[in-house]
Design an enzyme around this catalytic site. Structure first.
Site, PDB file in Angstrom:
ATOM      1  N   LYS A 132       8.974 -16.509 -10.984  1.00  0.00           N
ATOM      2  CA  LYS A 132       8.232 -15.505 -11.602  1.00  0.00           C
ATOM      3  C   LYS A 132       7.108 -15.964 -12.478  1.00  0.00           C
ATOM      4  O   LYS A 132       7.304 -16.879 -13.207  1.00  0.00           O
ATOM      5  CB  LYS A 132       9.350 -14.699 -12.356  1.00  0.00           C
ATOM      6  CG  LYS A 132       8.322 -13.309 -13.021  1.00  0.00           C
ATOM      7  CD  LYS A 132       9.395 -12.422 -13.796  1.00  0.00           C
ATOM      8  CE  LYS A 132       8.396 -11.523 -14.609  1.00  0.00           C
ATOM      9  NZ  LYS A 132       8.872 -11.311 -15.984  1.00  0.00           N
ATOM     10  N   PRO A 165      -3.105 -12.123  10.477  1.00  0.00           N
ATOM     11  CA  PRO A 165      -3.512 -11.789  11.856  1.00  0.00           C
ATOM     12  C   PRO A 165      -3.646 -10.637  12.127  1.00  0.00           C
ATOM     13  O   PRO A 165      -2.787  -9.484  11.347  1.00  0.00           O
ATOM     14  CB  PRO A 165      -2.308 -12.534  12.603  1.00  0.00           C
ATOM     15  CG  PRO A 165      -1.088 -12.604  11.725  1.00  0.00           C
ATOM     16  CD  PRO A 165      -1.859 -12.693  10.404  1.00  0.00           C
ATOM     17  N   ASP A 166      -4.446 -10.213  13.107  1.00  0.00           N
ATOM     18  CA  ASP A 166      -4.572  -8.581  13.513  1.00  0.00           C
ATOM     19  C   ASP A 166      -3.604  -8.503  14.743  1.00  0.00           C
ATOM     20  O   ASP A 166      -3.865  -8.855  15.799  1.00  0.00           O
ATOM     21  CB  ASP A 166      -5.832  -8.419  13.876  1.00  0.00           C
ATOM     22  CG  ASP A 166      -6.248  -6.929  13.997  1.00  0.00           C
ATOM     23  OD1 ASP A 166      -5.334  -6.141  14.691  1.00  0.00           O
ATOM     24  OD2 ASP A 166      -7.131  -6.140  13.494  1.00  0.00           O
ATOM     25  N   ASN A 196       0.848  -1.048  -0.085  1.00  0.00           N
ATOM     26  CA  ASN A 196       0.029  -0.026  -0.016  1.00  0.00           C
ATOM     27  C   ASN A 196       0.942   1.316  -0.133  1.00  0.00           C
ATOM     28  O   ASN A 196       2.004   1.117   0.164  1.00  0.00           O
ATOM     29  CB  ASN A 196      -1.055  -0.022   1.240  1.00  0.00           C
ATOM     30  CG  ASN A 196      -0.358  -0.336   2.514  1.00  0.00           C
ATOM     31  OD1 ASN A 196       0.434   0.838   2.869  1.00  0.00           O
ATOM     32  ND2 ASN A 196      -0.392  -1.264   3.364  1.00  0.00           N
ATOM     33  N   LYS A 201     -11.003  -3.820  18.661  1.00  0.00           N
ATOM     34  CA  LYS A 201      -9.704  -4.139  19.119  1.00  0.00           C
ATOM     35  C   LYS A 201      -9.304  -4.047  20.712  1.00  0.00           C
ATOM     36  O   LYS A 201      -8.306  -4.442  20.802  1.00  0.00           O
ATOM     37  CB  LYS A 201      -8.857  -3.691  18.052  1.00  0.00           C
ATOM     38  CG  LYS A 201      -9.114  -3.774  16.680  1.00  0.00           C
ATOM     39  CD  LYS A 201      -7.966  -3.336  15.888  1.00  0.00           C
ATOM     40  CE  LYS A 201      -8.356  -3.121  14.386  1.00  0.00           C
ATOM     41  NZ  LYS A 201      -7.236  -3.580  13.227  1.00  0.00           N
ATOM     42  N   ASP A 213      -4.344  -6.487   5.216  1.00  0.00           N
ATOM     43  CA  ASP A 213      -5.343  -7.361   5.758  1.00  0.00           C
ATOM     44  C   ASP A 213      -5.262  -8.888   5.384  1.00  0.00           C
ATOM     45  O   ASP A 213      -5.796  -9.807   5.854  1.00  0.00           O
ATOM     46  CB  ASP A 213      -6.553  -6.850   5.755  1.00  0.00           C
ATOM     47  CG  ASP A 213      -6.917  -5.479   6.402  1.00  0.00           C
ATOM     48  OD1 ASP A 213      -6.099  -5.411   7.666  1.00  0.00           O
ATOM     49  OD2 ASP A 213      -7.474  -4.696   6.059  1.00  0.00           O
ATOM     50  N   LYS A 235     -13.808   0.561  15.567  1.00  0.00           N
ATOM     51  CA  LYS A 235     -12.439  -0.227  15.577  1.00  0.00           C
ATOM     52  C   LYS A 235     -11.764  -0.302  17.092  1.00  0.00           C
ATOM     53  O   LYS A 235     -11.277  -1.151  17.447  1.00  0.00           O
ATOM     54  CB  LYS A 235     -11.503   0.316  14.413  1.00  0.00           C
ATOM     55  CG  LYS A 235     -10.831  -0.394  13.300  1.00  0.00           C
ATOM     56  CD  LYS A 235     -10.058   0.304  12.388  1.00  0.00           C
ATOM     57  CE  LYS A 235     -10.646   0.239  11.083  1.00  0.00           C
ATOM     58  NZ  LYS A 235      -9.896   1.093  10.159  1.00  0.00           N
TER      59      LYS A 235
HETATM   60  N1  CTP Z   1      -3.555  -3.667  12.225  1.00  0.00           N
HETATM   61  C1  CTP Z   1      -2.911  -4.522  12.871  1.00  0.00           C
HETATM   62  N2  CTP Z   1      -2.954  -5.854  11.971  1.00  0.00           N
HETATM   63  C2  CTP Z   1      -3.591  -5.857  11.011  1.00  0.00           C
HETATM   64  C3  CTP Z   1      -4.542  -4.591  10.439  1.00  0.00           C
HETATM   65  C4  CTP Z   1      -4.212  -3.606  11.218  1.00  0.00           C
HETATM   66  O1  CTP Z   1      -2.071  -4.517  13.650  1.00  0.00           O
HETATM   67  N3  CTP Z   1      -3.726  -6.986  10.033  1.00  0.00           N
HETATM   68  C5  CTP Z   1      -3.517  -2.161  13.158  1.00  0.00           C
HETATM   69  C6  CTP Z   1      -2.896  -1.092  12.432  1.00  0.00           C
HETATM   70  O2  CTP Z   1      -1.569  -1.188  12.631  1.00  0.00           O
HETATM   71  C7  CTP Z   1      -3.569  -0.001  13.040  1.00  0.00           C
HETATM   72  C8  CTP Z   1      -4.926  -0.441  13.548  1.00  0.00           C
HETATM   73  O3  CTP Z   1      -4.969  -2.030  13.251  1.00  0.00           O
HETATM   74  O4  CTP Z   1      -3.105   0.243  14.282  1.00  0.00           O
HETATM   75  C9  CTP Z   1      -6.195  -0.131  12.391  1.00  0.00           C
HETATM   76  O5  CTP Z   1      -5.692  -0.562  10.967  1.00  0.00           O
HETATM   77  P1  CTP Z   1      -6.675  -0.389   9.869  1.00  0.00           P
HETATM   78  O6  CTP Z   1      -5.973  -0.833   8.559  1.00  0.00           O
HETATM   79  O7  CTP Z   1      -7.269   0.977   9.835  1.00  0.00           O
HETATM   80  O8  CTP Z   1      -7.826  -1.184  10.519  1.00  0.00           O
HETATM   81  P2  CTP Z   1      -8.289  -2.649   9.931  1.00  0.00           P
HETATM   82  O9  CTP Z   1      -8.493  -3.563  11.054  1.00  0.00           O
HETATM   83  O10 CTP Z   1      -7.295  -3.408   8.837  1.00  0.00           O
HETATM   84  O11 CTP Z   1      -9.801  -2.457   9.352  1.00  0.00           O
HETATM   85  P3  CTP Z   1     -10.023  -2.080   7.855  1.00  0.00           P
HETATM   86  O12 CTP Z   1      -8.896  -2.301   7.020  1.00  0.00           O
HETATM   87  O13 CTP Z   1     -11.270  -2.789   7.419  1.00  0.00           O
HETATM   88  O14 CTP Z   1     -10.469  -0.626   7.752  1.00  0.00           O
END
Ligand code: CTP
Length: 402
Positions: free
Chosen positions: A289, A306-307, A210, A342, A279, A338
């Protein structure tokens, strides 16, 4: 409320060609919320006119030891009273020699000798002058006397030579001064920060990533260091220099970032997830390749990552957790959802399309007490305000636990 602690300095300008950079330094210090009173030596007035500094600082420039406009005719004492530091930039070899020997034969050197506040100098001179044993002795003596010496850097010099002696850039000096003056709100705290994007490979040469530049996360790391914290920065692929004093772990994928966070999170007091973590990742990246074929479609199977933030926040004894929510609309509502999902005490919300890659940011802080909108500002300024807010919430959490 976000507290701002206004600081003020005397900026001493001496007669080196780098005096032209001091004009920009006035602006850069002000950008950090630092008020500037300029004092010039006679030689500096031959390089840049006092009118330039007066216009930039909005205050009369002083050079005269016996200035009748200063209370009690005591300019050599009065001008630095109540200031947080004297910053001499550029500091010539001659001026450094005067400082090292305690001479006070003009306003600026007298101010330095009569000061009650810290002294910070940014040397600027020809490389031979810098390397001369006399200058080496003088600089060593200043350091032993507790003077902070910023730089110099190596590079092209006004005289046409190349080497050590160039004054640091105005932005670098301003940042160092702001760091020096920052209140040590997180003294001794261990802070773990993630920054930048992640890169999820598709094959050996392609991947999903990204537009995150890492600028916000790196600014948060610098602000935490300036606040006296011990900082570990886990960084996705970015082209930014490591913040001086931080332990930096460079990673590529979200899984690598997760492993690095797992390794460090048990030993941290505060976790700040600034990284834009992908995500999803490609289920089975190709080990070669991928070749273009006659088929008109190429399907990639994506599986969730994983989050990381949610995992840290759900540890048995979690650190104080801060998330960054990047949204493209309905900022506060999505960010608050969020934050609750979280289970983090503080979420920093920003509009993705405005924040990503930019040098500025406009954020809203969401915590149990409500929302606090910070004005749009350079990311390093936002980062400092954020660290002040985190320090307040973290301090309250600690007091409650005691
Ligand atoms: N984050 C994380 N691990 C992931 C996705 C997000 O630790 N796999 C953390 C990011 O570092 C940030 C927060 O969660 O501190 C929010 O990230 P964001 O991308 O805005 O949220 P998402 O949970 O990915 O939700 P979405 O993309 O659906 O908005």
């Amino acid at each position: 409320m976000i507290e701002s602690s206004a600081k003020s300095v005397v900026l001493g300008v001496t007669g080196g060609i780098a005096a032209y950079k001091a004009a920009q330094l006035v602006r850069d210090l002000q950008r950090h919320g630092i008020d500037v009173q300029v004092v010039m030596t006679e030689a500096a007035r031959g390089m840049v006119t006092p009118a330039t500094f007066q216009a930039l600082s909005g205050k009369p420039v002083h050079s005269d030891m016996w200035d009748a406009s200063v209370p009690d005719n005591m300019a050599h004492i009065e001008l630095s009273r109540g200031k947080d530091a004297i910053v001499v930039a550029p500091a010539t070899a001659d001026f450094i020699a005067k400082l090292a020997n305690g001479l006070a034969d003009d306003l600026l050197s007298a101010l330095c000798l009569a000061r009650e506040c810290p002294l910070i100098v940014a040397p600027a001179m020809n490389r031979q002058m810098w390397e001369n044993p006399a200058t080496r002795r003088n600089v060593d003596r200043l350091i032993r006397d507790g003077v902070a010496v910023l730089g110099p850097a190596s590079g092209d010099q006004a005289c046409g030579e190349v080497g050590m002696g160039r004054m640091l850039e105005a932005g670098e000096i301003a940042e160092a001064v702001a760091g020096f003056l920052a209140p040590k709100l997180l003294a001794g705290a261990r802070v773990l920060i993630t920054a930048g994007p992640t890169f999820e490979p598709i094959d050996t040469v392609r991947g999903i990533t990204n537009l995150s530049s890492g600028k916000m996360g790196y600014a948060v790391a610098r602000a935490a260091l300036d606040a006296g914290a011990r900082v570990t920065l886990i960084s996705g692929p970015v082209s930014l220099p490591a913040p001086a004093g931080a332990e930096v772990a460079r990673v590529g994928t979200a899984s690598e970032m997760f492993e690095a966070v797992k390794k460090h999170s048990a030993r941290c007091d505060i976790y700040i997830g600034v990284a834009a973590v992908a995500d999803y990742r490609v289920d089975k990246p190709s080990r070669h390749k991928i070749k273009k074929t006659e088929r008109d479609q190429l399907n990639l199977r994506l599986v969730p990552n994983p989050d990381i933030l949610a995992w840290v926040a759900q540890r048995p004894r979690p650190p104080f957790c801060v998330g960054f929510a990047a949204e493209s609309r309905d900022l506060d509502a999505y960010a608050d959802e969020k934050r609750r999902r979280k289970k983090v005490p503080l979420m920093v919300a920003n509009l993705a399309q405005e924040a990503i890659g930019s040098d500025d940011n406009e954020v809203t802080l969401l915590d149990d007490r409500g929302t606090h909108k910070l004005p749009r500002a350079p990311k390093d300024v936002v980062a400092r305000q954020l660290i002040a807010h985190i320090a307040k919430l973290y301090g309250a959490k600690r007091r409650k636990a005691e």
